[in-house]
Motif scaffolding. Structure first.
Motif, PDB file in Angstrom:
ATOM      1  N   ASP A  20       0.814  -1.218   0.000  1.00 23.20           N
ATOM      2  CA  ASP A  20       0.000   0.000   0.000  1.00 23.20           C
ATOM      3  C   ASP A  20       0.849   1.271   0.000  1.00 23.20           C
ATOM      4  OD1 ASP A  20      -2.463  -1.264  -0.023  1.00 23.20           O
ATOM      5  OD2 ASP A  20      -2.657  -1.293   2.154  1.00 23.20           O
ATOM      6  N   THR A  21       2.158   1.136  -0.020  1.00 25.04           N
ATOM      7  CA  THR A  21       3.030   2.305   0.014  1.00 25.04           C
ATOM      8  C   THR A  21       2.828   3.162  -1.234  1.00 25.04           C
ATOM      9  OG1 THR A  21       4.697   1.057   1.235  1.00 25.04           O
ATOM     10  CG2 THR A  21       5.420   3.098   0.181  1.00 25.04           C
ATOM     11  N   PRO A  22       2.502   4.447  -1.083  1.00 25.49           N
ATOM     12  CA  PRO A  22       2.334   5.310  -2.259  1.00 25.49           C
ATOM     13  C   PRO A  22       3.601   5.342  -3.104  1.00 25.49           C
ATOM     14  CG  PRO A  22       1.467   6.385  -0.294  1.00 25.49           C
ATOM     15  CD  PRO A  22       2.206   5.166   0.179  1.00 25.49           C
ATOM     16  N   GLY A  23       3.429   5.263  -4.415  1.00 27.71           N
ATOM     17  CA  GLY A  23       4.560   5.340  -5.322  1.00 27.71           C
ATOM     18  C   GLY A  23       5.285   4.037  -5.562  1.00 27.71           C
ATOM     19  N   GLU A  24       4.848   2.936  -4.951  1.00 28.13           N
ATOM     20  CA  GLU A  24       5.551   1.677  -5.191  1.00 28.13           C
ATOM     21  C   GLU A  24       5.349   1.202  -6.629  1.00 28.13           C
ATOM     22  OE1 GLU A  24       5.914  -2.946  -3.697  1.00 28.13           O
ATOM     23  OE2 GLU A  24       4.895  -1.513  -2.410  1.00 28.13           O
ATOM     24  N   ALA A  25       4.146   1.403  -7.158  1.00 25.06           N
ATOM     25  CA  ALA A  25       3.935   1.109  -8.576  1.00 25.06           C
ATOM     26  C   ALA A  25       4.649   2.174  -9.400  1.00 25.06           C
ATOM     27  CB  ALA A  25       2.444   1.100  -8.900  1.00 25.06           C
ATOM     28  N   ILE A  26       5.304   1.759 -10.466  1.00 22.30           N
ATOM     29  CA  ILE A  26       6.163   2.677 -11.224  1.00 22.30           C
ATOM     30  C   ILE A  26       5.381   3.829 -11.829  1.00 22.30           C
ATOM     31  CG2 ILE A  26       6.009   1.375 -13.395  1.00 22.30           C
ATOM     32  CD1 ILE A  26       9.014   2.000 -13.797  1.00 22.30           C
ATOM     33  N   LYS A 177      11.181  -1.364  -9.374  1.00 21.92           N
ATOM     34  CA  LYS A 177       9.818  -1.046  -9.801  1.00 21.92           C
ATOM     35  C   LYS A 177       9.536  -1.513 -11.221  1.00 21.92           C
ATOM     36  CE  LYS A 177       9.266   2.908  -6.719  1.00 21.92           C
ATOM     37  NZ  LYS A 177       9.042   4.362  -6.596  1.00 21.92           N
ATOM     38  N   LEU A 178      10.507  -1.344 -12.108  1.00 22.63           N
ATOM     39  CA  LEU A 178      10.340  -1.820 -13.485  1.00 22.63           C
ATOM     40  C   LEU A 178      10.480  -3.332 -13.546  1.00 22.63           C
ATOM     41  CD1 LEU A 178       9.959  -1.366 -16.493  1.00 22.63           C
ATOM     42  CD2 LEU A 178      12.403  -0.878 -16.676  1.00 22.63           C
ATOM     43  N   ARG A 179      11.383  -3.872 -12.752  1.00 24.85           N
ATOM     44  CA  ARG A 179      11.596  -5.319 -12.758  1.00 24.85           C
ATOM     45  C   ARG A 179      10.314  -6.060 -12.398  1.00 24.85           C
ATOM     46  NH1 ARG A 179      15.191  -5.584  -9.056  1.00 24.85           N
ATOM     47  NH2 ARG A 179      16.945  -5.199 -10.458  1.00 24.85           N
ATOM     48  N   ARG A 180       9.574  -5.553 -11.433  1.00 23.62           N
ATOM     49  CA  ARG A 180       8.336  -6.232 -11.030  1.00 23.62           C
ATOM     50  C   ARG A 180       7.299  -6.203 -12.140  1.00 23.62           C
ATOM     51  NH1 ARG A 180       5.106  -4.892  -7.416  1.00 23.62           N
ATOM     52  NH2 ARG A 180       5.658  -2.717  -7.094  1.00 23.62           N
ATOM     53  N   VAL A 181       7.247  -5.105 -12.893  1.00 24.41           N
ATOM     54  CA  VAL A 181       6.320  -5.025 -14.027  1.00 24.41           C
ATOM     55  C   VAL A 181       6.652  -6.114 -15.042  1.00 24.41           C
ATOM     56  CG1 VAL A 181       5.631  -3.624 -16.005  1.00 24.41           C
ATOM     57  CG2 VAL A 181       5.850  -2.562 -13.743  1.00 24.41           C
ATOM     58  N   LEU A 182       7.928  -6.223 -15.368  1.00 27.27           N
ATOM     59  CA  LEU A 182       8.352  -7.193 -16.379  1.00 27.27           C
ATOM     60  C   LEU A 182       8.196  -8.626 -15.886  1.00 27.27           C
ATOM     61  CD1 LEU A 182      11.572  -5.333 -17.574  1.00 27.27           C
ATOM     62  CD2 LEU A 182       9.291  -5.299 -18.617  1.00 27.27           C
ATOM     63  N   GLU A 183       8.483  -8.855 -14.611  1.00 28.28           N
ATOM     64  CA  GLU A 183       8.383 -10.208 -14.065  1.00 28.28           C
ATOM     65  C   GLU A 183       6.947 -10.726 -14.059  1.00 28.28           C
ATOM     66  OE1 GLU A 183      10.198  -9.840 -10.250  1.00 28.28           O
ATOM     67  OE2 GLU A 183      12.238 -10.213 -10.995  1.00 28.28           O
ATOM     68  N   HIS A 184       5.986  -9.828 -14.007  1.00 23.38           N
ATOM     69  CA  HIS A 184       4.593 -10.260 -14.027  1.00 23.38           C
ATOM     70  C   HIS A 184       4.033 -10.342 -15.451  1.00 23.38           C
ATOM     71  CE1 HIS A 184       4.695  -9.417  -9.668  1.00 23.38           C
ATOM     72  NE2 HIS A 184       3.702 -10.271  -9.629  1.00 23.38           N
ATOM     73  N   GLY A 185       4.897 -10.194 -16.424  1.00 24.27           N
ATOM     74  CA  GLY A 185       4.476 -10.385 -17.807  1.00 24.27           C
ATOM     75  C   GLY A 185       3.716  -9.227 -18.395  1.00 24.27           C
ATOM     76  N   LEU A 186       3.813  -8.048 -17.774  1.00 26.42           N
ATOM     77  CA  LEU A 186       3.137  -6.865 -18.307  1.00 26.42           C
ATOM     78  C   LEU A 186       4.030  -6.211 -19.345  1.00 26.42           C
ATOM     79  CD1 LEU A 186       1.836  -5.561 -14.882  1.00 26.42           C
ATOM     80  CD2 LEU A 186       0.618  -6.966 -16.551  1.00 26.42           C
TER      81      LEU A 186
END
Length: 239
Positions: A20-26, A177-186
């Motif tokens: 829930d931390t603000p800004g964690e999503a890129i 932050k970018l790594r998590r986007v890519l790791e989830h296949g987005l």
């Protein structure tokens, strides 16, 4: 029509793994550099007495800001985990949040029936949607706008891929932050500017205004500069 199970699971997995931390999503930048600027582009064409719907609202950061500029703000997202984030971040109920698959035309029609003509805020949703679903996403915008609403749509241009490539090739690899986007296949920046323009044109909405802009991110380049993705914005409505 529905989104594919893979796509749904990718987003559900991403938001479930996000705190829930603000800004964690890129893309979860402060509204002062996102929805506030976008609102100034939309407001000359929009009746603030109408509600506004934030499509792909994520954790609701922008929706809560939009609630200060319009009579009512409704945030919808494919991911139930994202809606959970949004509701926890809004204990005072400034905005409303619910799960919605934009590709489900019947579900979109039910929302339209419930709230009437509405403005639409669509920030960087078409570009990461599955190719076969993008026309349905654009159609959802037109369905919700109805006769009196206006739509603000902003999408990254193909030049964004160069920026993201630069970020990913940092000496220490992609930032977390970018790594998590890519790791989830987005897959960011998959739609071209020409495709976005064509899809919006096919909705029957009239282009009222457009311009170049940026999508401000919460990650930074190795030199300390904030990541900003080149974008194009559009204001649309029925004449």
């Amino acid at each position: 029509m529905d989104v594919s199970p893979r796509y749904r699971e990718a987003w559900e997995g991403y938001w479930t793994a996000t705190s829930d931390t603000p800004g964690e999503a890129i893309w979860d930048a402060d509204p002062s550099v996102t929805a506030a600027l976008d609102s100034e582009r939309l407001l000359p064409y929009a009746d603030t007495a109408l509600p506004i719907v934030d499509l792909g609202c994520g954790n609701g950061t922008q929706t809560r800001y939009l609630a200060t500029r319009f009579a009512r703000a409704v945030g919808v997202d494919l991911s139930l985990a994202a809606i959970g984030h949004a509701r926890r971040a809004d204990p005072g109920g400034i905005a409303e949040f619910s799960q919605l698959d934009l590709v489900d035309a019947e579900a979109v029609a039910r929302l339209r029936e419930r709230i009437g003509d509405a403005h639409v805020y669509l920030r960087a949703v078409i570009h990461q949607s599955e190719p076969e679903a993008r026309s349905a996403v654009a159609a959802a915008v037109a369905a919700l706008v109805g006769r009196r609403g206006r739509a603000f749509v902003t999408e990254p241009t193909p030049a964004s891929k160069d920026v993201l490539r630069q970020v990913a090739q940092a000496p220490d690899g992609p930032p977390e932050k970018l790594r998590r986007v890519l790791e989830h296949g987005l897959r960011p920046a998959e739609a071209t500017e020409e495709e976005v323009r064509r899809l919006l044109g096919e909705t029957g909405l009239t282009l009222l205004d457009e311009g170049a802009g940026v999508l401000v991110q919460t990650a930074y380049l190795p030199d300390g500069a904030r990541v900003e993705l080149p974008a194009r914005w559009f204001v649309l409505g029925r004449t």
